[in-house]
Design an enzyme around this catalytic site. Structure first.
Site, PDB file in Angstrom:
ATOM      1  N   CYS A 138       0.812  -1.290   0.150  1.00  0.00           N
ATOM      2  CA  CYS A 138       0.124   0.036   0.277  1.00  0.00           C
ATOM      3  C   CYS A 138       0.739   1.193  -0.001  1.00  0.00           C
ATOM      4  O   CYS A 138       1.760   1.279   0.089  1.00  0.00           O
ATOM      5  CB  CYS A 138      -0.823   0.072   1.309  1.00  0.00           C
ATOM      6  N   ARG A 140      -1.524   4.043  -5.297  1.00  0.00           N
ATOM      7  CA  ARG A 140      -0.693   2.736  -4.691  1.00  0.00           C
ATOM      8  C   ARG A 140      -1.764   1.804  -4.005  1.00  0.00           C
ATOM      9  O   ARG A 140      -1.398   0.874  -3.374  1.00  0.00           O
ATOM     10  CB  ARG A 140       0.014   3.302  -3.291  1.00  0.00           C
ATOM     11  N   ASN A 183       3.109  -0.466   5.747  1.00  0.00           N
ATOM     12  CA  ASN A 183       3.191  -0.648   4.439  1.00  0.00           C
ATOM     13  C   ASN A 183       4.330  -1.570   4.198  1.00  0.00           C
ATOM     14  O   ASN A 183       5.189  -1.529   4.485  1.00  0.00           O
ATOM     15  CB  ASN A 183       3.544   0.653   3.586  1.00  0.00           C
ATOM     16  N   GLU A 240      16.891 -12.638 -20.487  1.00  0.00           N
ATOM     17  CA  GLU A 240      17.301 -11.346 -19.834  1.00  0.00           C
ATOM     18  C   GLU A 240      18.795 -11.030 -20.304  1.00  0.00           C
ATOM     19  O   GLU A 240      19.828 -11.550 -19.675  1.00  0.00           O
ATOM     20  CB  GLU A 240      17.331 -11.531 -18.202  1.00  0.00           C
ATOM     21  N   GLN A 243      11.915 -17.428 -11.246  1.00  0.00           N
ATOM     22  CA  GLN A 243      12.543 -18.522 -12.118  1.00  0.00           C
ATOM     23  C   GLN A 243      12.635 -19.836 -11.556  1.00  0.00           C
ATOM     24  O   GLN A 243      12.923 -19.998 -10.497  1.00  0.00           O
ATOM     25  CB  GLN A 243      13.852 -17.923 -12.446  1.00  0.00           C
ATOM     26  N   LYS A 262      15.414 -21.386  -9.621  1.00  0.00           N
ATOM     27  CA  LYS A 262      15.952 -20.805  -8.526  1.00  0.00           C
ATOM     28  C   LYS A 262      15.184 -19.459  -7.857  1.00  0.00           C
ATOM     29  O   LYS A 262      15.609 -18.284  -7.841  1.00  0.00           O
ATOM     30  CB  LYS A 262      17.234 -20.381  -8.675  1.00  0.00           C
ATOM     31  N   GLN A 308      24.536 -14.420 -11.691  1.00  0.00           N
ATOM     32  CA  GLN A 308      25.903 -13.801 -11.863  1.00  0.00           C
ATOM     33  C   GLN A 308      26.747 -14.286 -13.255  1.00  0.00           C
ATOM     34  O   GLN A 308      26.574 -15.633 -13.311  1.00  0.00           O
ATOM     35  CB  GLN A 308      26.856 -14.228 -10.740  1.00  0.00           C
TER      36      GLN A 308
END
Lengths: 1477, 460
Positions: A15, A45, A236, A898, A941, A944, A950
């Site tokens: 929120c 929000r 929040n 990615e 993913q 993992k 990395q």
């Protein structure tokens, strides 16, 4: 244990929040109006229900409007006494008020008046109206003379009692019941709250402060009671550790002694936490309880949300002592949190230890304090602003209304540490085990005699030693593997499996972020204490009696020391540590043995004063097998609690079952304080002694193994976003797969049970079998007695692997021959694999078949096929392009993964139609996004979930570097979380950003299957995603820890079914498209996925095997011998044999296979097949009947497929659309620059993204000439100002901006300036420049946390930052002319930063793992020095910064205050921007 | 590990042809430690180890390759000896190019790992270092009789002994080993290797009864009466003929007769001198491993010419490519696409040549092998002083089978169930007598798996 049907309708919430207060405690109506305005301006929000009017909830917790209430009572003819309280009650039935009244009467209170709260229902949406309760303010006074404190106490007692009495009445709710505060909240949009509660419009309604809150719930079934603020708190964030905290509150409740209440009263108050409430509500309950019982306001706040003290060497030792002392009783309520709190006298706001929520404050000259998630929620002219700041990680700000004083973090800390001599208490009592260990890693071995038998029984196979234990020995880290998990669930397996295999780790996705335990280890801790948990309400020296270890994984040596403290015969003996070891060995009847053991322990705890219980399986023998340690710990934990003696004892497990971090973590999650992994250490010793290849001593080997376990634990906690082991313990943060309801209720009841199945007797039978085979080698194994294993890799006759040699050979045969016969062979292998995966347990029901000619053509089906995300980098360009071309040819979609994509592929058939946006944001630019048909946000993913990745520098070739906008050879780190998604409203914001930059693209969100994914999916749909992908936990990867590949994430069938049904239960299914992936191979898989709710299907490993993958599982080593998962040119050129046609062949067979099954089922289209789980039945098989699949086959009412082309956000961004029209001329004719001036407000979000996307459409990332479009803004910009800003646009803001400034910026310029200049004025929010690849950002003020995170090319100058600045930076230049927070440059592998360190404290803030800070006032610094000067000059001319000017004026002197921070391995400074450095 | 990019496949060095054809010593130089380690270090350690999947024994190949690479000989030795009864033999005689090495992931252009040679290395070095497979001694009161000391019998004996069960092995020949001793020439498998293995088993408690043929020298009943179970591993020793005219001529020999005779000669035992083929033209019919053994033996025996006649081409030969190559190197002539029609005899009834007909290969059949068709009118003759038929073997069926209810199938193979048990309870069989002529490794597998079942039934 939560049942499945609850899961479909449960929720998580995040929120916008804040507070306004008059520092001098002067009541005014304006303060109320400010609070309401602030709420209205944070609409974005929150979320709105389908009726367009019912909000997820918003509300105000106000200081008592005494004047108004006196008048209101007077109007009703009642004269209120000075001492009165008001209860704000929601109730469906007015007779419940009689209960309240009766309870009050019983507690010496009297009700004076029931006031019906005047409301205007016009302000409500349909849904809210339908559930509208009676709203009554009950005025209460004391019935006899009593002190104010007693009156407050009785109010609390009465409220709790009433709640308990009416616990079955779900609609009955007391929103507040206090002398000091009053709640106005509900299912109403902030814009309508004033209309709804007509009281609020009355000028007489004057308050001195208000907490306010706007809720974003993931579901669409909001309830009135769930609106915030609660009675003391507005929150929040999300409390990741809430399950553990709830358990621990129950434990703590066993030993409460209160100064405020009698024992009898306390008994009436308990339980402290209202059952069935949200994480925030539980936190509120607990905090309130502490306050009501007289605990100091600030101490209570910091007990619940402590700062990270364990690994903060620079923290004041006295303050650390305060925290360490309190850690004996309290553990953090851990997770992203901005908590506003009040007890009526104090107001405070505290931020979690990792600074994961925004919390910004303004103090005005006229004594007002405003704290909110965003700037700009109340209009305050610059000249009124005395201070504009923000809370940093773990900080608190407070306000003492009585004395009208703002208390900053430092003042609060000074107060906290000086209230008691904590340091002395600790020094005198606390025992650190480490101090007494002479030889921390001796090589004595517990099991030299029967090592082999133990290894055989406890499943320590040769493979486990080789794949799991040896990497720990040599590297001190957990083993890394690649590709996915293709083995069956433990419950379905016919092979011996470890008991912890029945448990799958939970992980954070969307509503909360995982943490990076390596780069942000400063917030992490494994600190563990042993001993009784004392009364939490008093602070006395004896509470400091604790044995302490730095990790819950303890060695034999530490265990011995620990035991010596509890051994009556030892000189060290102290009674609070009295221990007893209990054997888990048994001969027959698991259940009865377990119950006997537990009863025995409880008896000794109660009668003999045992305080440390050691459960041990050391007595394992040929005649005795052992109770699975996890069952023993889990059951004991629950039974001790039932017996109300849990607080007395710590449980330690001495066990052979722990060989990796997962098996260790499971024990901690169900209540163990510590684990001594005896067999793991014994095995390591044996290997060191027998094998030749280790150049290590035994002690070094054990140290490494221990280090690896600790790192693994940190990883498991952090993937759930939990920072300390104390908050992880008892959390039960695992999904239980395939055990019976009985076992789970008795031992693991905090966890979700998926597919109820095997009972005690089944487990016992499996143990018996393993026990027999451990001692019965039948002539085999006399030479090499270990089992060979086959869990991680294939071995004949061992665990089943779905991508085993036969399957791989069959797939290769298809690609080589292209013959239908070979496809049939694959189909046969898959169909005949037996009951291995959930879908195998389902058969089709008899239906009327149709002719195959009536079934839609394969081309229609192709559209539903996609390749799973695989980045160029994880796979070779050849493989990447082959997949793209093949998918484009058949009309499916390929996924870039990615890692960017070469622009030469855009607008050709080599383009990836799906562009992925992942946490590293590599190559994510306006043009990249604009080239997509679909943009996929990878939240998690399968291989993992909850972890980052990395790409080591040596793998970053020139091509990869170019595509990812970085420099070859620079290590690229993908953080575990998206740093702009810590919560659902953040995701909503990112979706909004992406929809602006590419309005034509569908926005997809990739989630991983886990219990609760349905809740997340509903939230994602409400955040306006167009598509949701449910990935199986078995997904592949280039590299991940083996424990993650194996033990995190559930099968896709479970997640898909849950998401599909949860979306339906929330009436959201029609708004989003659902996709699934996870080991799909044949038509049968696809059809079953469709019947369970998936509309489209993605293929990862399958596609790779088609182009030649052999499941080598060495993707992480760059040596893929078939040229797929490698960048090695020789391997790619000579050994990659994949081609486009192979993929096309495969998908053609697959589509035809799907068609033929559809024909037998009688479906003409996939559309009509989706979600028809009623056509599946469980196979007729004795083994299958052991399991309950009803939740998977559950069928909710409602539409089964997406019904709309786009899930449009309610915010149409008219603001920027209009401006786009104004600048369109300049886009058409770039030689005609344009300048426009506008006002901007915080509700105008992502400004610049839409125009940038439009420019990228025509000009790519090259954009336009600098300054072609100049936009001058005045005011407070909303979130993500200048997101994906492209070259040619310059934004000048006179004012201040919120979070995510310049996220993904690739060019362009942003200048933020105002009259309030300098470090003490915040001018920007958190996470600015995240993933920026270029452009310039100048801000003449300070900014928030994680500045320039993952920057790879932007140039930025600011005058101060929060924590974690320049994290994961790989390029670009940052200059900071003021203080930085801590953990500067963590994971920074490229780029440079200049830091102006006037106070000479910067160096302590640097995370020196990868970077070094050097001086530039030397000859060597010549180049940097002059570069800096040029930068500053430009900065002054752009921003008019006074500070920069004064530095320039004294440049010779000021130079000595500058540090240059650069990665250690960066040899040459990239100081030439023009050359693209 | 995974060092395949920098290190290529290196086959072990072969002795020079001129030297090796002068004697019957093994032709391969063993790997040295560095060579074995660097070759092992090439292994990828796959997630799907095709090598062990393809190996009938499912040897722990990647596991022991890693151990060799890490120079942990003892570990490798133990790993190698666990699933395999005599890995030093299999390292020499297995058709690796069709099994483990053929399926090796790297066998797609990188060059397969030299699995066989490394297996030999592990064991030879291990024995040299004093390592020996561990046996518990006779720890049970159970006794099993094994008929036949070939690979199946010795394999069964190994695993039974490992379970502490007493074993008596009956062998009709004067030496143990069956085919391993008298079938495979010394240049492929040095007989000392077999002797060493047999000694290990005898040391472990195996009772070996030589020169005794069951059903002839000792009755089957006697054996059944004195043992708890019986394993039959009598092999397939009946040579297949080609049913050609002239096949029964005196100078037409069966491969096994020839190989046995020469092995006896090499043992310095008595042998029939008619098998001395010095300066003769030798024609061998057949293309399998036994044919290769015959041609290479004849070459070493000083034949004037040695010609191998085979119906298909080199690519389609059923044996190991390696053996074919060795034969070519050693000067054997190959005539492919030639199917024998008749053995031409002279007036004395002595074979003088073989009449052949040319063949061509057609489309692939169900098994993926190309069909063979004869070319009409393409007959030709191949001159021969001696003809050796190497066309495979069928099981011999001893009379005690039928007498004891041990059923055989149409071609004489023993019928067994999934537990390797024959149609008579307590009597088990495996190896060539049940499969027909097959590989040493499959016989070893049968022996191992039959032993597993016998142990289970005796020790339950």
């Amino acid at each position: 244990m939560m049942e499945h049907h609850d899961l479909l309708r449960s929720f998580k919430d995040n929120c916008g929040f804040g507070l306004v207060a008059n520092i001098k405690n002067r009541a005014s109506h304006k303060t109320l109006e400010d609070a309401i305005t602030a709420l209205e301006r944070m609409m974005h929000r929150g979320a709105v229900a389908a009726d367009g009017k019912t909000g997820d909830g918003s509300g105000l917790l106000l200081s008592m409007p005494t004047e108004f209430m006196l008048q209101a009572a007077k109007d009703a003819g009642i004269e209120l006494p000075n001492q009165f309280a008001i209860a704000s009650v929601f109730t469906p039935d007015l007779k419940h008020l009689d209960v309240l009244e009766a309870v009050c009467a019983n507690n010496d209170l009297k009700v004076l008046y029931r006031r019906d709260v005047p409301i205007d229902t016009e302000a409500l949406g349909e849904q809210a109206l339908a559930s509208l309760p009676h709203m009554v303010q009950v005025f209460i006074a004391a019935d006899s003379i009593m002190a104010d404190k007693r009156f407050d106490a009785l109010l609390y007692l009465s409220r709790k009692e009433t709640e308990h009495k009416l616990v079955e009445e779900r609609g009955f709710y007391i929103a507040s019941m206090s002398t000091k505060v009053l709640s106005y909240k509900g299912l109403v949009m902030p814009t309508h709250i004033k209309e709804f509660y007509t009281d609020l419009a009355d000028p007489l309604f004057k308050i001195s402060f208000s907490l306010f809150h706007q809720r974003f719930s993931t579901n669409t079934l909001p309830e009135w009671r769930l609106a915030q603020p609660f009675r003391a708190v507005a929150h929040n964030g999300e409390i990741n550790s809430v399950e553990a905290n709830r358990f621990n509150v129950e434990v703590k409740s066993e030993s409460i002694k209160s100064d405020v209440f009698t024992d009898e009263e306390i008994a009436r108050i308990l339980p402290i936490l209202q059952p069935g409430s949200s994480d925030s509500a539980s936190g509120d309950n607990f905090f309130e309880f502490l306050i009501v019982n007289g605990m100091d306001f600030f101490k209570a706040a910091r007990a619940v949300i402590p700062a990270p003290w364990q690994n903060a060497p620079h923290m004041d030792p006295e303050l650390r002592a305060f925290y360490e002392y309190h850690s004996t009783v309290f553990e953090a309520w851990d997770g992203p949190a901005a908590f506003s709190l009040t007890d009526g006298r104090y107001i405070g706001c505290v931020l979690d230890r990792n600074g994961l929520r925004p919390s910004k404050y303004i103090i005005t000259h006229d004594d007002n304090l405003l704290i909110a998630s965003e700037y700009g929620v109340v209009d305050i002219p610059d000249e009124q602003i005395k201070e504009r700041g923000r809370l940093q990680s773990g900080e608190m700000i407070g306000l003492d209304l009585k004395f009208g004083k703002v208390l900053k973090d430092e003042e609060i800390n000074n107060y906290l540490k000086s209230t008691n001599p904590y340091m002395k208490w600790l020094n005198e009592r606390m025992v650190y085990l480490q101090e007494h260990v002479e030889n921390p890693y001796a090589s004595s071995c517990d099991y030299s005699e029967d090592l082999i038998n133990r290894q055989r029984f406890y499943n320590v196979t040769h493979e486990v030693i080789e794949q799991v234990i040896e990497p720990m020995i040599t590297d001190g880290k957990e083993a890394v593997g690649s590709m996915g998990d293709d083995t069956p669930l433990a419950a379905f397996s016919q092979k011996q499996r470890s008991f912890s295999d029945y448990f799958k780790q939970k992980f954070a996705q969307v509503t909360n972020p995982p943490i990076d335990p390596i780069r942000e280890k400063v917030v992490m801790s494994l600190n563990t204490g042993f001993g009784e948990i004392h009364n939490m309400l008093d602070e006395i020296p004896s509470h400091a009696h604790r044995l302490k270890a730095i990790s819950p994984m303890i060695t034999k040596e530490k265990l011995d020391i620990l035991l010596s403290y509890g051994d009556v015969n030892s000189p060290r003996y102290e009674e609070f540590y009295k221990n007893e070891t209990f054997s888990t060995a048994y001969t027959s009847d698991l259940k009865a043995s377990l119950e006997t053991l537990v009863a025995q322990i409880i008896k000794q705890v109660k009668e003999d004063g045992v305080r440390i219980v050691v459960l041990s399986d050391a007595d394992f023998s040929k005649t005795h097998r052992t109770i699975p340690m996890l069952i023993a710990v889990g059951r004991l934990n629950r039974e001790l609690l039932k017996a109300k003696v849990r607080h007395l004892v710590s449980i330690i497990a001495q066990t052979c079952e722990v060989v990796d971090s997962h098996s260790g973590a499971t024990l901690l999650a169900y209540g163990a304080s510590a684990v001594y992994p005896s067999l793991l250490f014994a095995t390591a010793i044996d290997r060191i002694n027998s094998a030749k290849q280790f150049d290590l001593s035994c002690a070094e080997a054990l140290r490494n193994v221990h280090a690896a376990l600790n790192l693994g634990l940190l990883k498991i906690m952090s993937k759930m976003g939990i920072a300390t082991i104390a908050s992880y313990r008892n959390s039960g943060l695992l999904d239980v797969m395939g055990l019976s309801r009985e076992i789970v209720e008795e031992c693991f009841s905090d966890s979700h049970l998926m597919i109820p199945g095997l009972g005690y007797a089944d487990i016992d039978e499996r143990l018996e079998k393993a026990h027999n085979s451990a001692f019965d080698d039948q002539g085999f194994g006399t030479i090499f007695p270990l089992q060979i294993g086959g869990f991680y890799k294939f071995y004949n006759g061992q665990e089943y692997h779905d991508f085993g040699p036969d399957t791989i050979h069959a797939i290769h045969a298809i690609s080589q021959s292209g013959s239908e016969k070979d496809y049939a062979k694959l189909r046969e292998i898959v169909s005949n694999r037996g009951l291995k995966f959930i879908r195998d347990f389902f058969d089709f029901k008899e239906t009327k078949a149709i002719d195959i000619s009536e079934v839609e053509p394969k081309e229609k089906i192709f559209k539903r096929f996609a390749s799973a995300a695989m980045s160029l980098g994880s796979i070779s360009p050849e493989a990447h392009e082959a997949i793209a071309v093949a998918m484009n040819t058949i009309g499916g979609q390929s996924n870039s993964g990615e890692g960017g994509e070469d622009v030469s592929r855009f607008n050709t058939n080599r383009v990836s139609k799906i562009k992925q946006v992942a946490s590293g944001r590599f190559g994510v630019t306006a043009a990249y996004l604009r080239s997509a048909e679909e943009i996929q946000i990878k939240v998690a993913q399968g291989a993992k979930p909850g972890e980052g990745g990395q790409l080591p520098g040596h793998k970053v070739t020139g091509l990869i570097a170019r595509l990812r906008h970085t420099v070859a050879g620079v290590t690229l780190i993908s953080p575990p979380p998206h740093h702009d998604i810590y919560s659902i409203e953040d995701l909503s914001q990112l979706i909004f950003d992406l929809k602006q930059v590419n309005p034509k693209a569908k926005i997809a969100v990739k989630l991983v299957s886990t219990s609760g994914v349905g809740t997340i999916a509903a939230g994602v749909a409400k955040a306006y995603a167009d598509k949701i992908i449910i990935s199986g936990g078995d997904g592949g990867t280039g590299a991940a820890p083996l424990t993650s590949i194996k033990f995190a994430g559930n099968p896709w069938e479970l997640g898909l079914s849950e998401a599909h049904n949860a979306l339906k239960a929330n009436s959201l299914r029609g708004q989003v498209h659902l996709q699934t992936d996870g080991g799909l191979k044949t038509g049968l898989d696809v059809v079953k996925a469709a019947l369970l709710g998936a509309e489209s299907y993605a293929f990862g490993t399958g596609v790779l095997s088609i182009v030649g993958c052999k499941m080598l599982r060495i993707c992480h080593l760059n040596k893929c011998s078939v040229g797929i998962a490698t960048q090695n040119e020789r391997l790619r050129d000579e050994h990659f044999k994949g081609d486009v046609q192979q993929i096309i062949n495969y998908f053609t067979f697959l589509a035809e296979d799907v068609r033929s099954i559809m024909a037998t089922l009688g479906f003409k289209t996939i559309e009509e097949m989706v979600g028809r789980s009623d056509l599946l039945k469980v196979v007729d098989d004795a083994f299958a009947q052991k399991f309950d699949f009803s939740s998977v086959l559950h069928l909710e009412e409602g539409v089964n497929t997406c019904q709309m082309p786009f899930n449009e956000p309610y915010d149409d961004n008219k603001y920027e659309k209009d401006i786009l029209e104004e600048v369109r001329g300049a886009i058409k004719h770039p030689d005609q620059p344009i300048r426009i001036d506008k006002e901007i407000k915080n509700v105008h979000r992502s400004f610049g993204a839409r125009i940038s996307g439009e420019i990228a459409q025509y000009y790519g990332d090259e954009g336009l000439k600098e300054n072609t479009i100049r936009i001058n803004l005045t005011g407070v910009a909303g979130q993500a100002l200048g997101a994906f800003l492209i070259k040619g646009i310059s934004i000048r803001l006179n004012g201040v901006a919120n979070d995510y400034i310049g996220k993904g910026m690739s060019g362009g310029k942003i200048v933020i300036n105002s009259t309030l200049q300098g470090e003490e004025f915040s001018a920007g929010g958190n996470t600015c420049l995240y993933g920026a690849t270029g452009g310039k950002l100048y801000i003449s003020g300070s900014v928030g946390e994680r500045f320039a995170v993952r920057n790879s090319g932007a140039l930025a100058i600011v005058e101060g930052t929060g924590d974690n600045a320049c994290e994961y930076m790989t390029g670009g230049i940052v200059a900071i002319l003021g203080s930085t927070g801590g953990n500067f440059g963590a994971g920074m592998t490229g780029g440079i930063a200049f830091v102006y360190d006037e106070k000479h404290d910067f160096i302590e803030n640097v995370n020196r793992e990868l970077v070094e800070a050097i001086r530039i006032d030397t000859d060597d610094g010549d180049e940097a020095r002059h570069y800096l000067k040029r930068l500053l000059k430009e900065y002054v001319s752009e921003s008019g910064s006074e500070k920069a000017q004064s530095i320039l004026d004294n440049f010779r002197v000021e130079l000595r205050n500058f540090w240059l921070v650069r990665p250690k391995n960066l040899k040459k400074l990239p100081l030439n921007q023009e050359k693209g450095d | 590990m995974r060092n395949f990019l920098n290190t290529g496949r290196l086959d072990p060095t072969k002795r020079l042809v001129v030297d090796r054809t002068k004697d019957f010593k093994e032709i391969y130089e063993p790997f040295d430690k560095e060579g074995a380690a660097s070759q092992s270090d090439r292994c990828i350690q796959c997630g799907d180890p095709f090598c062990l999947n393809k190996c009938p024994l499912h040897n722990y190949v990647p596991q022991w390759l890693k151990a060799v690479a890490e120079k942990d000989l003892e570990f490798a030795f133990n790993l190698s000896n666990e699933p395999s009864p005599f890995p030093e033999v299999m390292g020499r005689v297995c058709p690796h190019d069709r099994l483990c090495e053929g399926d090796c992931t790297l066998n797609d252009g990188h060059g397969a790992i030299t699995i066989g040679s490394i297996e030999t290395f592990i064991n030879e070095e291990g024995f040299k270092a004093g390592l020996t497979p561990k046996f518990p001694g006779i720890t049970t009161d159970k006794k099993v009789a094994i008929i036949g000391s070939g690979p199946a019998g010795l394999s069964a004996a190994t695993y039974l002994l490992r379970a502490g069960i007493a074993v008596t092995v009956y062998e009709r020949a004067d030496r143990a080993g069956g085919l391993l001793t008298y079938g495979i020439p010394n240049f492929k498998l040095d007989k000392k290797v077999i002797e060493r293995r047999v000694k290990i088993l005898k040391d472990a408690g195996m009772e070996l009864v030589l020169n005794v043929e069951v059903g002839k020298d000792i009755s089957f009943d006697e054996i059944t009466n004195t043992h708890d179970a019986i394993f039959i591993g009598v092999g397939a020793t009946k040579a297949k003929g080609a049913r050609l005219n002239g096949e029964s001529a005196d100078n037409v020999y069966m491969s096994m007769e020839y190989l046995t005779a020469i092995q006896r000669k090499n043992f310095a035992l008595s042998y029939d001198k008619k098998f001395d083929f010095k300066d003769q033209d030798v024609v061998v019919i057949g293309g399998g491993d036994t044919a290769m053994d015959c041609v290479r033996t004849a070459k070493r025996e000083g034949a004037k010419s040695v010609t191998c006649l085979y119906r298909r081409d080199a690519h389609n030969m059923p044996g190991s490519v390696k053996e074919y190559k060795n034969a070519v190197e050693e000067g054997v002539d190959f005539t492919f696409y030639a199917s024998p029609k008749e053995i031409i005899l002279d007036e004395n009834g002595k074979a003088v040549s073989v009449e052949m007909i040319k063949t061509v290969l057609g489309a692939k059949d169900e098994s993926g092998r190309q069909r063979m068709e004869e070319v009409n009118g393409s007959e030709f003759k191949a001159k021969a002083d001696v003809v050796i038929m190497a066309l495979g073997f069928d099981p011999e069926v001893p009379s005690f089978f039928a007498e004891n209810g041990i059923e055989t199938n149409a071609w004489g193979g023993v019928v067994v169930n999934d537990d390797y048990e024959t149609t008579t309870a307590g009597i088990y069989a495996g190896g060539d007598c049940y499969r027909g002529a097959d590989l040493v490794v499959t016989a070893a597998l049968d022996g191992r798996e039959a032993a597993r079942k016998i142990i289970k039934s005796l020790l339950k």
